[in-house]
Design an enzyme around this catalytic site. Structure first.
Site, PDB file in Angstrom:
ATOM      1  N   SER A  51      27.679  17.122  -3.470  1.00  0.00           N
ATOM      2  CA  SER A  51      26.753  17.855  -2.718  1.00  0.00           C
ATOM      3  C   SER A  51      25.394  17.879  -3.401  1.00  0.00           C
ATOM      4  O   SER A  51      24.660  18.750  -2.768  1.00  0.00           O
ATOM      5  CB  SER A  51      27.518  19.144  -2.601  1.00  0.00           C
ATOM      6  OG  SER A  51      27.593  19.888  -3.976  1.00  0.00           O
ATOM      7  N   LEU A  54      21.143  14.107  -6.139  1.00  0.00           N
ATOM      8  CA  LEU A  54      21.270  12.820  -6.568  1.00  0.00           C
ATOM      9  C   LEU A  54      22.149  11.977  -5.920  1.00  0.00           C
ATOM     10  O   LEU A  54      21.783  10.731  -5.273  1.00  0.00           O
ATOM     11  CB  LEU A  54      21.621  12.594  -8.242  1.00  0.00           C
ATOM     12  CG  LEU A  54      21.880  11.151  -8.780  1.00  0.00           C
ATOM     13  CD1 LEU A  54      20.652  10.533  -8.746  1.00  0.00           C
ATOM     14  CD2 LEU A  54      22.205  11.338 -10.399  1.00  0.00           C
ATOM     15  N   ASP A 282      11.913  12.447 -20.167  1.00  0.00           N
ATOM     16  CA  ASP A 282      12.092  12.101 -18.717  1.00  0.00           C
ATOM     17  C   ASP A 282      11.847  10.607 -18.410  1.00  0.00           C
ATOM     18  O   ASP A 282      12.676   9.947 -17.628  1.00  0.00           O
ATOM     19  CB  ASP A 282      11.435  13.122 -17.793  1.00  0.00           C
ATOM     20  CG  ASP A 282      11.670  12.856 -16.386  1.00  0.00           C
ATOM     21  OD1 ASP A 282      13.078  12.752 -16.178  1.00  0.00           O
ATOM     22  OD2 ASP A 282      10.897  13.036 -15.422  1.00  0.00           O
ATOM     23  N   HIS A 287      13.258   5.110 -19.700  1.00  0.00           N
ATOM     24  CA  HIS A 287      12.952   4.073 -18.922  1.00  0.00           C
ATOM     25  C   HIS A 287      11.843   3.049 -19.731  1.00  0.00           C
ATOM     26  O   HIS A 287      12.111   1.795 -19.601  1.00  0.00           O
ATOM     27  CB  HIS A 287      12.080   4.520 -17.792  1.00  0.00           C
ATOM     28  CG  HIS A 287      13.066   5.463 -16.797  1.00  0.00           C
ATOM     29  ND1 HIS A 287      14.415   5.327 -16.762  1.00  0.00           N
ATOM     30  CD2 HIS A 287      12.754   6.504 -16.043  1.00  0.00           C
ATOM     31  CE1 HIS A 287      14.817   6.196 -15.937  1.00  0.00           C
ATOM     32  NE2 HIS A 287      13.871   6.954 -15.409  1.00  0.00           N
ATOM     33  N   LYS A 370       2.669   4.594 -21.727  1.00  0.00           N
ATOM     34  CA  LYS A 370       1.873   5.717 -21.030  1.00  0.00           C
ATOM     35  C   LYS A 370       2.307   6.097 -19.848  1.00  0.00           C
ATOM     36  O   LYS A 370       2.948   5.448 -18.799  1.00  0.00           O
ATOM     37  CB  LYS A 370       0.428   5.130 -20.744  1.00  0.00           C
ATOM     38  CG  LYS A 370      -0.438   6.093 -19.725  1.00  0.00           C
ATOM     39  CD  LYS A 370      -1.906   5.616 -19.938  1.00  0.00           C
ATOM     40  CE  LYS A 370      -2.246   4.360 -19.107  1.00  0.00           C
ATOM     41  NZ  LYS A 370      -3.563   4.165 -18.930  1.00  0.00           N
ATOM     42  N   ARG A 378       0.117   5.657  -7.981  1.00  0.00           N
ATOM     43  CA  ARG A 378       1.539   5.625  -8.263  1.00  0.00           C
ATOM     44  C   ARG A 378       1.893   4.213  -8.643  1.00  0.00           C
ATOM     45  O   ARG A 378       1.644   3.420  -7.535  1.00  0.00           O
ATOM     46  CB  ARG A 378       2.196   6.087  -6.897  1.00  0.00           C
ATOM     47  CG  ARG A 378       3.969   6.038  -7.136  1.00  0.00           C
ATOM     48  CD  ARG A 378       4.514   6.357  -5.787  1.00  0.00           C
ATOM     49  NE  ARG A 378       5.867   6.065  -6.053  1.00  0.00           N
ATOM     50  CZ  ARG A 378       6.507   4.925  -5.333  1.00  0.00           C
ATOM     51  NH1 ARG A 378       5.792   4.158  -4.719  1.00  0.00           N
ATOM     52  NH2 ARG A 378       7.661   4.461  -5.647  1.00  0.00           N
ATOM     53  N   GLN A 409       6.742  -1.626  -9.558  1.00  0.00           N
ATOM     54  CA  GLN A 409       6.802  -0.891  -8.258  1.00  0.00           C
ATOM     55  C   GLN A 409       5.574  -0.240  -8.127  1.00  0.00           C
ATOM     56  O   GLN A 409       4.898   0.310  -9.276  1.00  0.00           O
ATOM     57  CB  GLN A 409       7.934   0.161  -8.388  1.00  0.00           C
ATOM     58  CG  GLN A 409       7.774   1.386  -9.261  1.00  0.00           C
ATOM     59  CD  GLN A 409       8.853   2.373  -9.314  1.00  0.00           C
ATOM     60  OE1 GLN A 409       9.848   2.248  -9.197  1.00  0.00           O
ATOM     61  NE2 GLN A 409       8.417   3.624  -9.675  1.00  0.00           N
ATOM     62  N   MET A 416      -1.360 -13.280 -13.267  1.00  0.00           N
ATOM     63  CA  MET A 416      -2.019 -13.452 -14.481  1.00  0.00           C
ATOM     64  C   MET A 416      -3.692 -13.490 -14.063  1.00  0.00           C
ATOM     65  O   MET A 416      -4.134 -13.955 -13.209  1.00  0.00           O
ATOM     66  CB  MET A 416      -1.687 -15.025 -14.740  1.00  0.00           C
ATOM     67  CG  MET A 416      -2.581 -15.550 -16.047  1.00  0.00           C
ATOM     68  SD  MET A 416      -2.282 -14.520 -17.563  1.00  0.00           S
ATOM     69  CE  MET A 416      -0.753 -15.582 -17.996  1.00  0.00           C
ATOM     70  N   ARG A 501      -7.300  10.322 -14.057  1.00  0.00           N
ATOM     71  CA  ARG A 501      -6.551   9.391 -14.828  1.00  0.00           C
ATOM     72  C   ARG A 501      -5.665   9.931 -15.969  1.00  0.00           C
ATOM     73  O   ARG A 501      -5.036   9.509 -16.791  1.00  0.00           O
ATOM     74  CB  ARG A 501      -7.428   8.310 -15.630  1.00  0.00           C
ATOM     75  CG  ARG A 501      -8.111   7.274 -14.598  1.00  0.00           C
ATOM     76  CD  ARG A 501      -9.221   6.131 -15.147  1.00  0.00           C
ATOM     77  NE  ARG A 501      -8.708   5.883 -16.535  1.00  0.00           N
ATOM     78  CZ  ARG A 501      -7.970   4.563 -16.458  1.00  0.00           C
ATOM     79  NH1 ARG A 501      -7.381   4.110 -15.466  1.00  0.00           N
ATOM     80  NH2 ARG A 501      -7.513   4.175 -17.810  1.00  0.00           N
TER      81      ARG A 501
END
Length: 528
Positions: A51, A54, A282, A287, A370, A378, A409, A416, A501
């Site tokens: 429920s 996620l 996070d 990641h 970073k 984004r 993404q 290049m 930035r």
């Protein structure tokens, strides 16, 4: 489809018919993929925390897309939702229907498939730390297996924990005691756990020990969805299947590497959760470090999952301790206006960290990680910057260096950045690019979501794109000293304006690390 296009690259991999670690076949064609992955015996997929957000936004949509593509067969699979909320089967179906009906290629056919998929879902309500609910869950699973005439010992049970890590130990104990498949043939029980895997080295090791006492390492799948992204999965092919990169990918030619994650929004209602973890826990420790491993690792002896993960661990063990002079933390203005965030929060929403890998290939090359929220754009990307051309007869150094950029993404691409002659009668130079943009090159090909790929890998028993225990430990060893200093208030984040930035000191750190900013050049994704 799980392919990068009909005329895109494919991996040549051996096949393992043991049903344990099924390696991918020579082609990524959908038909071969399905044939090789199917095992006898019915499949029960249990989504714990059914429920929650996620499950609704990621887990169930991924399962639906696998069903639509034929990877989950209606005559073999059943899906069980489990949570504390007391709702009926139909109420759960109604809750997730909206997240599925907006999926890729919505149509009348899509609606038909959606109805069939929803009928595969059954809901069981129960506590996460008592046996009553799990006894009932096991009864429902067993009845499903019996209805499919599943041969004893061949049924497969996949438990996806879309839950906070704090309840992993109790839930896994309940699964072990009440819901294990009593396998004596080809059946199995597998557990998928989501990050964060602990908050530091000691808590991660404690969690690993608790799970390790209940399940073998081969049964535990620690999911990091970045490892399921198309461009991340392409890194091994790119590096080790192309002669072009083999002589360039080292300290003799590469000046620095940036791995960047930027979001143009803040915590968006997740302030309470985020304030407990911060941007390093996070995003960076998991990641971005996973991406770093694939960028920096040596060629594995084969594409077997353990050989790949062995090389990733070697990279992590070669990372030198983080120097505080090579860290910049930030917190966007207005972050503490969120009522779920402490007024004296020291949690960074931005961080730039420079890492150094102490080995023959990368000695002296800074790896700049970073990540930040509430920034001016984004994107997630890898940026490999090459050294200056010796003997620059065109005097074009000020325009910028050669860079190889992998856009993870959005707008997936690889390009290049090169210096070329500016069209015209004058001998002047300009920055341009060689560009592989996926939307343009692979038109009509749907790039699968990361969760689709990783759930399918779990069903196949392929752990290549999941985090092994020693890999997790090595990553926490790198960041735990820094995190403790932040937690103790010894390091303070600098304020920055939303939509900027980040702190100006971060750009100064990049410059000290050797990164040369390109001026007057912006990569523009091609339009169709």
């Amino acid at each position: 489809m799980l392919t990068s296009g009909s005329n895109g690259p494919s991996l040549s991999m051996g096949a393992d018919s043991s049903g344990g670690n099924n390696l991918r076949s020579e082609s990524f064609t959908e038909e071969k993929y399905v044939d090789d992955s199917l095992e006898s015996g019915c499949l029960s997929i249990v989504v714990l925390g059914a429920s929650g957000d996620l499950a609704k936004k990621k887990t169930f949509p991924a399962l639906f897309n696998l069903f639509r593509q034929g990877f989950l067969q209606a005559n073999e699979v059943h899906i069980f939702g489990y949570a504390r909320t007391k709702i009926s089967d139909d109420e759960l179906r109604d809750r997730i229907r909206g997240y599925l009906s907006q999926g890729k290629g919505a149509s009348v056919e899509h609606s038909d498939e959606l109805s069939k998929f929803l009928q595969l879902i059954k809901y069981v309500s129960g506590s996460y730390d008592s046996g009553d609910g799990f006894t009932l869950l096991n009864k429902e699973i067993s009845e499903h297996e019996l209805s499919k005439n599943s041969q004893s010992g061949t049924s497969r049970r996949l438990f996806y924990l879309a839950l906070p890590p704090s309840v992993y130990p109790s839930v896994c104990k309940m699964i072990r005691n009440y819901c294990m498949n009593q396998s004596d043939l080809t059946g199995w029980t597998r557990i998928v756990v989501e990050k964060p895997f602990g908050k530091d080295l000691s808590s991660a090791e404690e969690l690993s020990t608790q799970l390790g006492e209940l399940f073998d390492e081969q049964q535990i799948y620690r999911i990091d969805h970045y490892l399921g992204k198309e461009l991340v999965q392409n890194l091994l092919v790119l590096r080790f299947a192309n002669r072009l990169f083999l002589p360039l990918w080292n300290r003799d030619n590469i000046d620095n590497v940036q791995i960047v994650f930027r979001e143009d929004f803040g915590t968006e209602g997740r302030g309470g959760y985020f304030d407990e973890y911060g941007i390093i826990r996070d995003i960076i420790q998991n990641h971005l470090m996973q991406v770093l491993c694939l960028v920096a690792m040596e060629k594995p002896v084969s594409l077997k999952p353990e050989h790949i993960r062995d090389e990733k661990v070697k990279v992590l063990q070669s990372v030198l301790p983080i120097s505080l002079e090579e860290v910049v933390l930030g917190q966007y203005e207005g972050y503490k206006d969120d009522p779920t965030v402490s007024n004296n929060s020291n949690t960074p929403t931005f961080a730039t960290v420079v890492l150094h890998i102490h080995n023959e290939r990368w000695e002296g090359v800074p790896f700049i990680l970073k990540a930040g929220k509430a920034l001016n754009s984004r994107k997630a990307e890898i940026r490999v910057q090459f050294k200056d051309v010796p003997g620059d007869i065109f005097k074009c150094k000020k325009q910028g260096r050669n860079e190889f950029v992998i856009r993870l993404q959005p707008s997936e691409a690889m390009y290049m950045k090169l210096t070329v002659k500016k069209p015209g009668l004058e001998m002047s130079t300009i920055q341009s690019e060689l560009d592989l943009s996926y939307a343009q090159r692979y038109q009509g090909v749907t790039i699968p979501e990361a969760y689709e790929r990783l759930i399918l890998d779990t069903i196949r028993g392929d752990q290549q794109h999941f985090v092994r225990r020693d890999e997790l430990k090595a990553a926490w060893e790198i960041f735990t000293p820094l995190l403790h200093k932040i937690d103790n208030g010894e390091l303070k984040p600098l304020p920055y304006k939303p939509g900027s930035r980040g702190p100006g000191q971060a750009d100064e750190l990049l410059e000290r690390a050797g990164y040369v900013q390109t001026h007057g050049y912006i990569w523009i994704p091609p339009t169709l």
